[in-house]
Write a protein that holds these residues in place. Structure first.
Motif, PDB file in Angstrom:
ATOM      1  N   GLY A 234    -104.018  54.104 -17.433  1.00 53.36           N
ATOM      2  CA  GLY A 234    -105.127  53.297 -16.930  1.00 53.36           C
ATOM      3  C   GLY A 234    -104.718  51.867 -16.621  1.00 53.36           C
ATOM      4  O   GLY A 234    -103.687  51.383 -17.103  1.00 53.36           O
ATOM      5  N   ALA A 235    -105.515  51.204 -15.827  1.00 55.22           N
ATOM      6  CA  ALA A 235    -105.287  49.788 -15.525  1.00 55.22           C
ATOM      7  C   ALA A 235    -105.688  48.954 -16.752  1.00 55.22           C
ATOM      8  O   ALA A 235    -106.131  49.500 -17.765  1.00 55.22           O
ATOM      9  CB  ALA A 235    -106.140  49.410 -14.322  1.00 55.22           C
ATOM     10  N   THR A 236    -105.528  47.649 -16.659  1.00 52.30           N
ATOM     11  CA  THR A 236    -105.905  46.778 -17.782  1.00 52.30           C
ATOM     12  C   THR A 236    -106.987  45.795 -17.347  1.00 52.30           C
ATOM     13  O   THR A 236    -106.874  45.157 -16.294  1.00 52.30           O
ATOM     14  CB  THR A 236    -104.675  45.974 -18.272  1.00 52.30           C
ATOM     15  N   LEU A 237    -108.024  45.706 -18.163  1.00 55.91           N
ATOM     16  CA  LEU A 237    -109.025  44.650 -17.982  1.00 55.91           C
ATOM     17  C   LEU A 237    -108.887  43.726 -19.188  1.00 55.91           C
ATOM     18  O   LEU A 237    -108.793  44.214 -20.320  1.00 55.91           O
ATOM     19  CB  LEU A 237    -110.441  45.243 -17.960  1.00 55.91           C
ATOM     20  N   ALA A 238    -108.838  42.440 -18.944  1.00 55.74           N
ATOM     21  CA  ALA A 238    -108.671  41.499 -20.066  1.00 55.74           C
ATOM     22  C   ALA A 238    -109.776  40.452 -19.988  1.00 55.74           C
ATOM     23  O   ALA A 238    -109.898  39.732 -18.996  1.00 55.74           O
ATOM     24  CB  ALA A 238    -107.299  40.844 -19.994  1.00 55.74           C
ATOM     25  N   TYR A 239    -110.607  40.420 -21.031  1.00 54.88           N
ATOM     26  CA  TYR A 239    -111.769  39.520 -21.067  1.00 54.88           C
ATOM     27  C   TYR A 239    -111.416  38.269 -21.847  1.00 54.88           C
ATOM     28  O   TYR A 239    -110.677  38.331 -22.830  1.00 54.88           O
ATOM     29  CB  TYR A 239    -112.953  40.206 -21.749  1.00 54.88           C
TER      30      TYR A 239
END
Ligand SMILES: C[S@@+](CC[C@H](N)C(=O)[O-])C[C@H]1O[C@@H](n2cnc3c(N)ncnc32)[C@H](O)[C@@H]1O
Length: 340
Positions: A234-239
């Motif tokens: 999966g891709a990465t989401l970083a909050y």
């Protein structure tokens, strides 16, 4: 790392000519004939990179990536007037996708290669918002500024030090893979991104690399598993500081990856303290850091196989059952592991 040199050289020749549609069409034809411009499965085009085995986009589609990896997961339509930092903007697929979902997006495109920007003028991305990006690129080549779509034709490490940057709601991070080119995956570079984001800002990257995710945690990001488009991982989401709505969408990364980041030398991130090292130097320094960590841990050092299989101290393993996000788990595991 750059796009393929032969492609850049051919594009350079056409940049010297008049920007007529005849010349632009001829350029596309020649690039395709020389197998430098490759049609992806959705019919849009991508370019070979310096490493001929690596394309600038996955086979599934250059535009599909822009939409499914960047515009959709970022929920760009949820903000009235989003500010987007489009890193490694290349031909502009991600910017075009963002505009398609929110026409009021303000985008700062950062691209090292003038040739890639020029190539966008020769392409026909089948979404009408491409004309907005094309206009901004044309203005850039004429030396004019466009306030809505600004173009920074330079190394992104220079851009991030600029004083005229906005506070970004979204950062599209679309560099070449960190294994080949870690320059934009270092703790030091990602820290600058963190500082330039709004509180509810999100960084999105197709990369799921362990040292990259480790660097994000190190910088204070809350990491989340993103969609897998055209790849296994999966891709990465970083909050930065997720609000209640964002918190509901945060997905843990695979448990084995959490353990690798926290406990293994594979989790040692890349560094570039003065933002001036090349890829080889950054990779070499990380190898030294990994050896130093291994020596420091001595007998306590788990093998990667054991970490992946979860054959580790029960006290560490139990942390993964707590109601925490991946960043919190990684930090907690690290703290306990390195303390005793
Ligand atoms: C994987 S491609 C991105 C594709 C792009 N988003 C698109 O829609 O076409 C990576 C791009 O990053 C650019 N690049 C590589 N290193 C860079 C750097 N340090 N700063 C800015 N751009 C860089 C390359 O020239 C290339 O166009």
């Amino acid at each position: 790392m750059l796009p393929n040199k032969k492609a850049l050289d051919l594009i350079k020749i056409y940049m010297e000519k008049d920007f007529t549609s005849k010349n632009l069409k001829e350029l596309i034809k020649k690039l395709i004939e020389s197998d430098l411009l490759v049609k992806t499965e959705d019919g849009t085009f991508t370019v070979r990179s310096e490493d001929p085995e690596e394309l600038m986009h996955s086979r599934v589609g250059a535009l599909t990536e822009g939409i499914e990896k960047f515009a959709v997961p970022s929920k760009v339509e949820s903000i009235k007037n989003p500010k987007i930092l489009d890193l490694c903007s290349g031909m502009g697929y991600n910017a075009v996708s963002a505009l398609h979902y929110n026409i009021n997006s303000e985008i700062d495109m950062v691209e090292y290669s003038k040739e890639m920007l020029f190539l966008s003028l020769a392409l026909d991305i089948p979404i009408k918002e491409h004309f907005i990006v094309k206009n901004a690129i044309s203005e850039f080549f004429k030396g004019n500024l466009n306030q809505k779509i600004r173009i920074f034709n330079e190394d992104a490490r220079i851009t991030l030090l600029r004083k005229d940057l906005k506070k970004y709601d979204y950062v599209f991070h679309d560099a070449f893979s960190p294994a080949n080119d870690p320059v934009l995956y270092t703790v030091d570079f990602l820290k600058l991104i963190y500082e330039t984001m709004t509180d509810s800002g999100v960084l999105i990257s197709y990369s799921s690399s362990i040292p990259f995710r480790s660097a994000l945690v190190n910088c204070g990001f809350i990491i989340s598993e993103g969609p897998a488009v055209g790849r296994k991982r999966g891709a990465t989401l970083a909050y930065k500081n997720p609000d209640e709505f964002q918190k509901k969408n945060i997905k843990r990364i695979p448990e084995a990856d959490e353990r690798l980041i926290a406990l293994s030398t594979v989790g040692v991130p890349f560094y570039d303290k003065n933002l001036d090292l090349n890829s080889d130097e950054i990779i070499k320094n990380r190898e030294i850091d990994r050896i130093n960590l291994k020596n420091l841990l001595g007998n306590k050092c788990y093998s990667t196989t054991r970490i992946k299989a979860g054959k580790i101290d029960e006290k560490l393993l139990k942390i993964q059952n707590e109601n925490l996000n991946s960043s919190e788990i990684i930090k907690k595991m690290k703290k306990i592991y390195f303390e005793y």
